[in-house]
Structure formats: C-alpha cells, structure tokens
Design a protein around this motif. Structure first.
Motif, PDB file in Angstrom:
ATOM      1  N   UNK A 167      69.649  -4.030 -91.561  1.00  0.00           N
ATOM      2  CA  UNK A 167      69.851  -3.095 -92.738  1.00  0.00           C
ATOM      3  C   UNK A 167      68.953  -3.466 -93.580  1.00  0.00           C
ATOM      4  N   UNK A 168      68.136  -4.533 -93.596  1.00  0.00           N
ATOM      5  CA  UNK A 168      67.273  -4.728 -94.839  1.00  0.00           C
ATOM      6  C   UNK A 168      66.085  -4.187 -94.907  1.00  0.00           C
ATOM      7  N   UNK A 169      65.536  -3.904 -95.978  1.00  0.00           N
ATOM      8  CA  UNK A 169      64.169  -3.476 -96.083  1.00  0.00           C
ATOM      9  C   UNK A 169      62.933  -4.613 -95.578  1.00  0.00           C
ATOM     10  N   UNK A 170      61.673  -4.044 -95.331  1.00  0.00           N
ATOM     11  CA  UNK A 170      60.835  -5.362 -95.114  1.00  0.00           C
ATOM     12  C   UNK A 170      60.848  -6.437 -96.286  1.00  0.00           C
ATOM     13  N   UNK A 171      60.940  -5.877 -97.394  1.00  0.00           N
ATOM     14  CA  UNK A 171      60.768  -6.702 -98.653  1.00  0.00           C
ATOM     15  C   UNK A 171      62.140  -7.538 -98.805  1.00  0.00           C
ATOM     16  N   UNK A 172      63.275  -7.182 -98.527  1.00  0.00           N
ATOM     17  CA  UNK A 172      64.424  -7.735 -98.400  1.00  0.00           C
ATOM     18  C   UNK A 172      64.445  -8.593 -97.322  1.00  0.00           C
ATOM     19  N   UNK A 173      63.974  -8.474 -96.083  1.00  0.00           N
ATOM     20  CA  UNK A 173      63.915  -9.243 -94.886  1.00  0.00           C
ATOM     21  C   UNK A 173      63.000 -10.370 -95.042  1.00  0.00           C
ATOM     22  N   UNK A 174      61.936 -10.192 -95.657  1.00  0.00           N
ATOM     23  CA  UNK A 174      60.755 -11.126 -95.993  1.00  0.00           C
ATOM     24  C   UNK A 174      61.465 -12.248 -96.960  1.00  0.00           C
ATOM     25  N   UNK A 175      62.026 -11.784 -97.750  1.00  0.00           N
ATOM     26  CA  UNK A 175      62.687 -12.606 -99.040  1.00  0.00           C
ATOM     27  C   UNK A 175      63.777 -13.290 -98.190  1.00  0.00           C
ATOM     28  N   UNK A 176      64.545 -13.030 -97.326  1.00  0.00           N
ATOM     29  CA  UNK A 176      65.540 -13.669 -96.705  1.00  0.00           C
ATOM     30  C   UNK A 176      64.962 -14.751 -95.565  1.00  0.00           C
ATOM     31  N   UNK A 177      63.850 -14.530 -95.014  1.00  0.00           N
ATOM     32  CA  UNK A 177      63.220 -15.417 -94.080  1.00  0.00           C
ATOM     33  C   UNK A 177      62.674 -16.579 -94.857  1.00  0.00           C
ATOM     34  N   UNK A 178      61.856 -16.335 -96.182  1.00  0.00           N
ATOM     35  CA  UNK A 178      61.274 -17.264 -97.018  1.00  0.00           C
ATOM     36  C   UNK A 178      62.328 -18.308 -97.516  1.00  0.00           C
ATOM     37  N   UNK A 187      65.173 -23.696 -97.290  1.00  0.00           N
ATOM     38  CA  UNK A 187      66.579 -24.409 -97.000  1.00  0.00           C
ATOM     39  C   UNK A 187      66.305 -25.333 -95.712  1.00  0.00           C
ATOM     40  N   UNK A 188      65.873 -24.811 -94.782  1.00  0.00           N
ATOM     41  CA  UNK A 188      65.510 -25.355 -93.567  1.00  0.00           C
ATOM     42  C   UNK A 188      64.667 -26.590 -93.641  1.00  0.00           C
ATOM     43  N   UNK A 189      63.688 -26.491 -94.229  1.00  0.00           N
ATOM     44  CA  UNK A 189      62.278 -27.218 -94.437  1.00  0.00           C
ATOM     45  C   UNK A 189      63.247 -28.554 -95.334  1.00  0.00           C
ATOM     46  N   UNK A 190      63.995 -28.194 -96.307  1.00  0.00           N
ATOM     47  CA  UNK A 190      64.672 -29.455 -97.002  1.00  0.00           C
ATOM     48  C   UNK A 190      65.676 -30.165 -96.175  1.00  0.00           C
ATOM     49  N   UNK A 232      62.265 -24.635 -87.158  1.00  0.00           N
ATOM     50  CA  UNK A 232      63.036 -23.533 -87.456  1.00  0.00           C
ATOM     51  C   UNK A 232      62.275 -22.809 -88.756  1.00  0.00           C
ATOM     52  N   UNK A 233      62.081 -23.572 -89.625  1.00  0.00           N
ATOM     53  CA  UNK A 233      61.304 -23.410 -90.901  1.00  0.00           C
ATOM     54  C   UNK A 233      59.849 -22.735 -90.731  1.00  0.00           C
ATOM     55  N   UNK A 234      59.255 -23.374 -89.881  1.00  0.00           N
ATOM     56  CA  UNK A 234      57.958 -22.861 -89.628  1.00  0.00           C
ATOM     57  C   UNK A 234      58.058 -21.355 -88.743  1.00  0.00           C
ATOM     58  N   UNK A 235      59.015 -21.344 -87.843  1.00  0.00           N
ATOM     59  CA  UNK A 235      58.936 -20.037 -87.244  1.00  0.00           C
ATOM     60  C   UNK A 235      59.497 -18.794 -88.260  1.00  0.00           C
ATOM     61  N   UNK A 236      60.485 -19.044 -89.019  1.00  0.00           N
ATOM     62  CA  UNK A 236      60.710 -18.025 -90.203  1.00  0.00           C
ATOM     63  C   UNK A 236      59.640 -17.852 -91.267  1.00  0.00           C
ATOM     64  N   UNK A 237      58.797 -18.785 -91.615  1.00  0.00           N
ATOM     65  CA  UNK A 237      57.803 -18.831 -92.306  1.00  0.00           C
ATOM     66  C   UNK A 237      56.768 -17.647 -91.662  1.00  0.00           C
ATOM     67  N   UNK A 238      56.454 -18.061 -90.282  1.00  0.00           N
ATOM     68  CA  UNK A 238      55.230 -17.339 -89.597  1.00  0.00           C
ATOM     69  C   UNK A 238      55.756 -15.699 -89.563  1.00  0.00           C
ATOM     70  N   UNK A 239      57.228 -15.210 -89.207  1.00  0.00           N
ATOM     71  CA  UNK A 239      57.599 -13.868 -89.481  1.00  0.00           C
ATOM     72  C   UNK A 239      57.211 -13.650 -90.960  1.00  0.00           C
ATOM     73  N   UNK A 240      57.776 -14.202 -91.908  1.00  0.00           N
ATOM     74  CA  UNK A 240      57.433 -13.865 -93.295  1.00  0.00           C
ATOM     75  C   UNK A 240      56.106 -13.545 -93.450  1.00  0.00           C
ATOM     76  N   UNK A 290      54.571 -13.634-101.305  1.00  0.00           N
ATOM     77  CA  UNK A 290      53.774 -14.524-100.733  1.00  0.00           C
ATOM     78  C   UNK A 290      53.599 -15.796-101.642  1.00  0.00           C
ATOM     79  N   UNK A 291      53.873 -15.587-102.964  1.00  0.00           N
ATOM     80  CA  UNK A 291      54.206 -16.779-103.851  1.00  0.00           C
ATOM     81  C   UNK A 291      55.255 -17.673-103.437  1.00  0.00           C
ATOM     82  N   UNK A 292      56.241 -17.135-103.100  1.00  0.00           N
ATOM     83  CA  UNK A 292      57.312 -17.844-102.518  1.00  0.00           C
ATOM     84  C   UNK A 292      56.952 -18.458-101.124  1.00  0.00           C
TER      85      UNK A 292
END
Length: 288
Positions: free
Chosen positions: A38-49, A54-57, A63-71, A84-86
C-alpha cells in the motif's frame, strides 16, 4: 488492507534507532513488511532505508545491503533526492561498520553531504558531516575539521544537543592535534554539557531497568503458566527481551568508552594547557 501511516512508522523507527533498540527496530520493520504493497514509491524507499539502517547496526550486513540496493533503484527511478541523502548515510554506516572499509564509507558520506547541500537539507548535511569528520579524524586528515565545525554550527542554530555533542567532540580532537588548546577546551566543555542534555546514557539505563523488570515479570508468568502453550509464548517473549537487553548492554559499554575518551581528552588538554602556560612564562622571562 491496513494503510501504513508513514509519519507513525518514521516516529517509531527513528525512536527505536535513536534509543539503540535495534533489535526492536528490525522486528518492527519485519512486522510491517506485509503491508508495504500500500505504500507509494517514496514511502517504500523510506521504509527500506530505515530498515537497512537498523539492520546495519545489528551487523545484518547482507540484509541491509539487499534493502539498500532496492532503495537505490527506487530513488533513482523516481528522483527521490532527499531520500538518497538518507540512503548515502545508511550505505556509509553499513560500509564502515560491517565491511570495515572507512574509505568507501567516507565516499558515501561525502556524496550525501554534497547532495544535502544542494537540496538545503541541513539536518542530513549535519548528520553526514558528523560521520565524515570522524573518519577524517581517524585518518589524521585535518581537512575533516570543516565538517565537524559545520555540524557544530548547525546544531547551535537548531539547538540539537546530540548533533552538537558529535560536532563539538570531534572538533575538540582536531583542535588538540593543531595545538589550538583554548578552542579545544571550549569545545570539550560544550560536548560535556550537550552530552548531559541529550541524556543518551540515562535513556539507555532507564530502558534497561524497564526491560529487566519486565523480564522478572515474565519469569514469574513462566513459572505459573497454566498450559505448555502459554509457557512457550512467554518464553518466546523472554527470548526477544533478552536480545534487546544484550544490545543495550553493548551500547552502555560504548557510552562508557565515550566517557573514558572524554576524560582522556580532558587530561590531554590540561597537560597541553599547562605546557603552553609554562612556555609563555619562559618567553616573558627571556624578554626581560
């Protein structure tokens, strides 16, 4: 279907990450994964980042790398530059902590700083500058001072005590290396006050106290469980709690390391300042 409220997601995620509740933050994002259609592209990208950070920490590098590649793909396709700054910041954290590649991490931070500056996204520029300046300092590269000073100035203008702490502490160490003792003492005083105001250590300890009390209550419930099924539920909840406690213990240890580092800097400053005063006295005596 449940519509995810982006502002609520952000508040909960950021709060968990800022309080170093990374286990809880990852669990939170995993629970929301089923609703992301249900998320917009912007919302989904924010979610992934946010999830990747959190995963990186949590040292969940793959997992973190996979989600960042998607974002990365989404933010490029839809030209979501502020996100993209985030993303650059999250990439930097991942590369610095998980891959131990400080030069690649610094490159990500600088890319983020340049973009944030272009967008006038001052908060992210300050966060990225704090991270970049620390890596410059580790490499004894004095060109990083400008980033620490920018971070400090932004924090003063916006009264952000945590960012002010990061900027002033790093700037103080640069000033020590340059022999600018008076400025270093002033910055260290600012860092000490800012650390007290941000109450980071206090927040961690209070969080740990609450979790320890909750664990005691769960132990009592486990002993009194009416059925094996209920006992299993309580034990599963206790395991999650133990994971959170382990992370907080590590963060408290890190906070203590920071306190030791601050004390070490104070001693260095006092010694350097004393030597500087003695030299001034000698110079005056020689002039006579």
């Amino acid at each position: 279907p449940i519509k995810v409220n982006l502002s609520s997601l952000y508040k909960k995620a950021v709060q968990a990450i800022m309080e170093s509740r990374y286990v809880e933050a990852v669990m939170f994002f995993e629970a929301f994964e089923r609703y992301t259609d249900d998320l917009s592209p912007k919302e989904y990208a924010a979610y992934l980042i946010q999830r990747a950070q959190a995963e990186a920490m949590q040292n969940m590098g793959a997992e973190a790398k996979y989600h960042l590649h998607q974002a990365d793909s989404i933010t490029r396709e839809y030209q979501l530059d502020s996100l993209r700054c985030l993303m650059f910041n999250a990439y930097g954290i991942l590369t610095q902590n998980f891959e131990a590649d400080k030069y690649s991490a610094l490159d990500y931070y600088i890319q983020g700083i340049n973009l944030a500056q272009k967008l006038e996204y001052n908060y992210m520029q300050a966060v990225l500058s704090a991270n970049a300046s620390w890596l410059f300092l580790l490499d004894n590269d004095m060109s990083g001072l400008v980033y620490a000073e920018w971070c400090y100035k932004y924090a003063c203008d916006t009264d952000n005590n945590y960012v002010k702490y990061c900027g002033s502490l790093t700037a103080a160490q640069f000033y020590i290396k340059q022999g600018r003792i008076d400025e270093a003492k002033r910055m260290l005083d600012v860092a000490t006050v800012s650390a007290e105001l941000s109450s980071f250590a206090d927040t961690l300890q209070k969080r740990m106290d609450k979790l320890l009390e909750k664990r005691k209550q769960l132990d009592n419930k486990i002993r009194r469980a009416a059925t094996p099924e209920i006992e299993a539920e309580y034990k599963a909840e206790r395991r999650k709690l133990s994971g959170q406690l382990a992370v907080i213990r590590e963060d408290i240890a890190t906070a203590k390391d920071i306190e030791k580092e601050s004390s070490r800097l104070v001693r260095i400053l006092e010694n350097e300042y004393a030597l500087e005063v003695k030299q001034k006295i000698r110079n005056k005596e020689m002039e006579r």
